[in-house]
Design an enzyme around this catalytic site. Structure first.
Site, PDB file in Angstrom:
ATOM      1  N   GLU A 197       0.805  -1.221   0.000  1.00 55.74           N
ATOM      2  CA  GLU A 197       0.000   0.000   0.000  1.00 55.74           C
ATOM      3  C   GLU A 197       0.840   1.274   0.000  1.00 55.74           C
ATOM      4  O   GLU A 197       0.798   2.073   0.942  1.00 55.74           O
ATOM      5  CB  GLU A 197      -0.959   0.001   1.198  1.00 55.74           C
ATOM      6  CG  GLU A 197      -2.038  -1.055   1.088  1.00 55.74           C
ATOM      7  CD  GLU A 197      -3.193  -0.845   2.066  1.00 55.74           C
ATOM      8  OE1 GLU A 197      -3.008  -0.159   3.085  1.00 55.74           O
ATOM      9  OE2 GLU A 197      -4.283  -1.383   1.799  1.00 55.74           O
TER      10      GLU A 197
ATOM     11  N   GLU B 106      -6.612  -8.003  -0.618  1.00 54.34           N
ATOM     12  CA  GLU B 106      -7.047  -8.026   0.781  1.00 54.34           C
ATOM     13  C   GLU B 106      -8.527  -7.696   0.869  1.00 54.34           C
ATOM     14  O   GLU B 106      -9.047  -6.902   0.062  1.00 54.34           O
ATOM     15  CB  GLU B 106      -6.325  -6.949   1.600  1.00 54.34           C
ATOM     16  CG  GLU B 106      -4.865  -7.171   1.858  1.00 54.34           C
ATOM     17  CD  GLU B 106      -4.263  -6.021   2.678  1.00 54.34           C
ATOM     18  OE1 GLU B 106      -4.993  -5.349   3.433  1.00 54.34           O
ATOM     19  OE2 GLU B 106      -3.059  -5.791   2.536  1.00 54.34           O
TER      20      GLU B 106
HETATM   21  C1  GLA Z   1      -4.401  -2.566   4.863  1.00 54.19           C
HETATM   22  C2  GLA Z   1      -2.997  -3.133   5.021  1.00 54.19           C
HETATM   23  C3  GLA Z   1      -2.937  -4.344   5.889  1.00 54.19           C
HETATM   24  C4  GLA Z   1      -3.820  -4.189   7.093  1.00 54.19           C
HETATM   25  C5  GLA Z   1      -5.235  -3.941   6.616  1.00 54.19           C
HETATM   26  C6  GLA Z   1      -6.225  -3.859   7.759  1.00 54.19           C
HETATM   27  O1  GLA Z   1      -5.051  -2.933   3.761  1.00 54.19           O
HETATM   28  O2  GLA Z   1      -2.396  -3.410   3.788  1.00 54.19           O
HETATM   29  O3  GLA Z   1      -1.589  -4.538   6.276  1.00 54.19           O
HETATM   30  O4  GLA Z   1      -3.374  -3.115   7.852  1.00 54.19           O
HETATM   31  O5  GLA Z   1      -5.266  -2.722   5.946  1.00 54.19           O
HETATM   32  O6  GLA Z   1      -7.525  -3.630   7.303  1.00 54.19           O
END
Ligand code: GLA
Ligand code: ZN
Length: 677
Positions: free
Chosen positions: A153, A306
């Protein structure tokens, strides 16, 4: 038929923070059993492992990761391996202070948290290249490795350190060559802002809009440049392993349209806010918009890297998903083009900031939970529809979403500054297509070829590049239908206002000229009449002059046009002068699609709260209502989940889904039957 990535069908997986459980081997053993039970075929590992992988400079510890690779491989799972730059170890910040980001006041950010590095720092880049090289050399040929997950991210948080400022000034020199050109582009005569040396430029003056826009562009470009530096050893040592990085929701200060051109596979992290209100449709439309944006970046399937198997712990309120919602939300991703359903994370952390974020295996440590059962059910479902992997969606309609224009609009001081709501407006227009069951791409004005569409919407495209104006003119000239709205085409690429009427360079295409961007106060009721009905407008209402267009509707009080249409070449250009109520927006696009020959994916009626998406041959029917909803296809379909023909009416449970394929060809039927185990 394509089997998607790696010939694996659809992926079902999770982030696996194995290193957090090294002192509990019995739990790691149980993980393997549970993973098989849940139909997990891929794990993303190593995302935040740097301080374990390299405990101090040059001292590496890969044994645990070797073990993780072997165990997962033996267990039949594939691996997405991350590079660890998303969070650096303390020794690195301590030894190389320059790797920490600097605030505008010159103070370095203390070590801690994550996603906090300076993206220009030579020392940080060197450290990343070293660890990435080691990872590539050690695991590049491992049979379980299928994909690189570079960092985590990336975001566009600025860094004002001397290295970043020097590179920014070089970036400006490349762009403008001379200070005179820069001064002209930034209109620095205003408030006596003229620069006489490059060193005077400091990117924290929000009154120089061109400067701030360029600073955001630079920050985004520099993030891509950092990513490319991270990729260099991976591309060199493991040329056969594709690369992704997990994108986020599109408001983190990066131009993802540009970034997308540098990855092999798009992936993103999806966290909708389900059950925030009794009506889940708005959250579903928003999630659909983001998924379609991901599909449209490269016009290819993507990965949902995710999602939360249960609740998150960082939203204001994150409700427990109601029965069915987990599967529905996962199927929605696939319907819009994802080749995977993946979770953050496999096993809930015992400590740290995310210890109360749900995971597939919660602190209870059991497979006997509602979350686990829904995840396992999702695993079985994904197997049944695995032939969908790799298939695509062809849309004839598109909504333009431009990151850079959004930044420029954020900075603009307008007659109305509250609720500019650029993203929300784009989603409102997109929502009309979603509700009508019409596939809609979410595209870049710069990179996307307009020729593949019949209808393109440009909501609030405040910053209109001169190149884009040319593309729109050509598109309409050749027979396309374009829709622009209030606040479209006010400034050019340098954030300088168009002179001689807006939308800039397009007044003859739209056959109008905006005389004034009018505002509507919150207490005012402004209405217009169209389709034999009265509709409401809010927030913004342009005063336009007709210069060849026809008014399709006028504002009740003032008689000036509210909606216009202009024939130009072979096509038509429509202009919506105001922010219209959603019911009107829905009706407007339904009529327009009918007029311009863009049919919905199905011929039957779509009840409110139900989304229909077509991907390949499959028709996804998704009920976002909390109540049972009936659909009446009136044709015979094969139900991919139940493996049987359906006709007449189908009763969808609350948050229920069904996935249909046309039953006319026996060939198709048997193909799907054979795959629905
Ligand atoms: C993001 C991050 C993860 C985690 C999630 C929690 O997407 O990439 O490492 O922190 O949020 O929702
Ligand atoms: Zn910096």
């Amino acid at each position: 038929m394509s089997r998607g990535l790696y010939n694996m069908g659809l992926l079902h997986g999770a982030d696996y923070n194995y290193e957090q459980w090294l002192d509990s081997p019995e739990l790691l053993d149980r993980d393997l059993l549970y993973m098989r039970e849940a139909g997990i075929n891929v794990l993303a590992v190593g995302i935040f492992s740097w301080s374990i992988l390299e405990s101090t400079e040059g001292v590496y510890n890969f044994e645990w990761l070797d073990g993780c690779f072997e165990r997962l491989h033996q267990n039949g799972q594939k691996i997405i391996l991350a590079t660890p730059s998303g969070s650096k170890p303390a020794w690195l910040s301590e030894k190389y202070g320059e790797t920490c980001r600097m605030a505008a006041n010159g103070v370095r950010q203390p070590h801690g948290g994550r996603h906090n590095h300076c993206r220009t720092s030579v020392k940080y880049r060197e450290a990343c290249v070293r660890i990435n090289t080691k990872l590539a050399e050690r695991y590049g040929t491992h049979p379980a490795l299928i994909l690189w997950h570079v960092s985590n991210e990336y975001n566009g948080m600025p860094c004002y350190c001397p290295q970043c400022l020097a590179v920014f000034r070089d970036w400006l020199k490349d762009r403008y060559v001379t200070l005179d050109a820069l001064n002209a582009a930034w209109y620095t005569t205003f408030w006596s802002h003229r620069f006489t040396s490059w060193e005077q430029i400091f990117p924290a003056d929000h009154s120089i809009h061109g400067l701030m826009l360029d600073w955001q562009r630079f920050t985004s470009d520099q993030t891509i440049d950092f990513f490319l530096a991270e990729c260099e050893p991976l591309r060199r040592i493991t040329p056969g392993v594709p690369i992704t990085t997990n994108f986020q929701m599109p408001d983190v200060g990066l131009d993802f349209h540009k970034f997308a051109r540098h990855v092999d596979i798009i992936s993103w992290d999806n966290y909708p806010e389900w059950h925030r209100s009794p009506d889940d449709e708005p959250a579903a439309v928003k999630a659909g918009f983001f998924h379609d944006l991901c599909r449209s970046y490269l016009h290819k399937p993507f990965l949902m890297m995710e999602s939360s198997p249960g609740a998150t712990n960082w939203q204001g309120v994150s409700s427990k998903k109601k029965k069915g919602m987990h599967i529905l939300s996962s199927v929605q991703a696939v319907a819009h083009g994802s080749d995977s359903v993946q979770y953050f994370q496999w096993r809930q952390s015992r400590g740290g900031e995310e210890k109360f974020h749900d995971a597939v295996i919660t602190h209870l440590g059991s497979n006997d939970t509602g979350i686990f059962r829904e995840v396992a059910e999702t695993g079985r479902l994904l197997k049944k529809i695995s032939t969908i992997a790799g298939t695509n969606t062809e849309s004839r309609a598109a909504v333009v979403y431009d990151f850079q224009s959004g930044w420029a609009l954020d900075n603009a001081q307008l007659p109305r500054n509250i609720e500019k709501n650029y993203q929300k407006e784009c989603i409102a227009h997109y929502g009309a297509f979603w509700k009508a069951g019409i596939s809609c791409d979410v595209i870049s004005p710069e990179y996307t070829d307009f020729d593949r569409y019949k209808l393109i919407v440009f909501p609030m495209l405040y910053m209109l590049r001169e190149e884009t104006a040319k593309k729109i003119r050509m598109f309409v000239q050749k027979g396309g239908a374009a829709v622009a709205t209030f606040l479209t085409g006010l400034v050019n690429e340098s954030d300088l206002c168009y002179l001689g009427g807006t939308p800039g360079n397009l007044t003859c295409v739209f056959g109008i000229s905006v005389e004034e961007t009018g505002t509507i106060a919150d207490w005012e009721t402004v209405t217009f009449q169209m389709y034999g009905q009265q509709w409401k407008a809010a927030h913004y209402a342009d005063h336009v002059r007709l210069q060849g267009a026809q008014a399709l509707s006028g504002f009740a009080a003032e008689k000036n046009p509210a909606v216009t249409a202009c024939k130009f070449g072979e096509g038509t250009a429509y202009y919506l002068c105001a922010r219209t109520e959603q019911a009107f927006t829905d009706r407007f696009y339904r009529e327009l699609c009918e007029k311009h020959g863009i049919p919905p994916c199905v011929s039957w009626e779509i009840p409110a709260g139900v989304s229909i998406q077509k991907r390949g041959d499959a028709i996804f029917v998704m009920n976002f209502n909390s109540v049972e909803t009936v659909i009446s296809p009136g044709e015979i379909y094969e139900d991919m989940l139940r493996g049987e023909p359906v006709c007449g009416t189908i009763l969808l449970p609350p948050y229920g889904v069904c996935i249909l394929v046309k039953s006319s060809s026996g060939e198709k039927k048997s193909e799907h039957q054979s795959n629905s185990k």
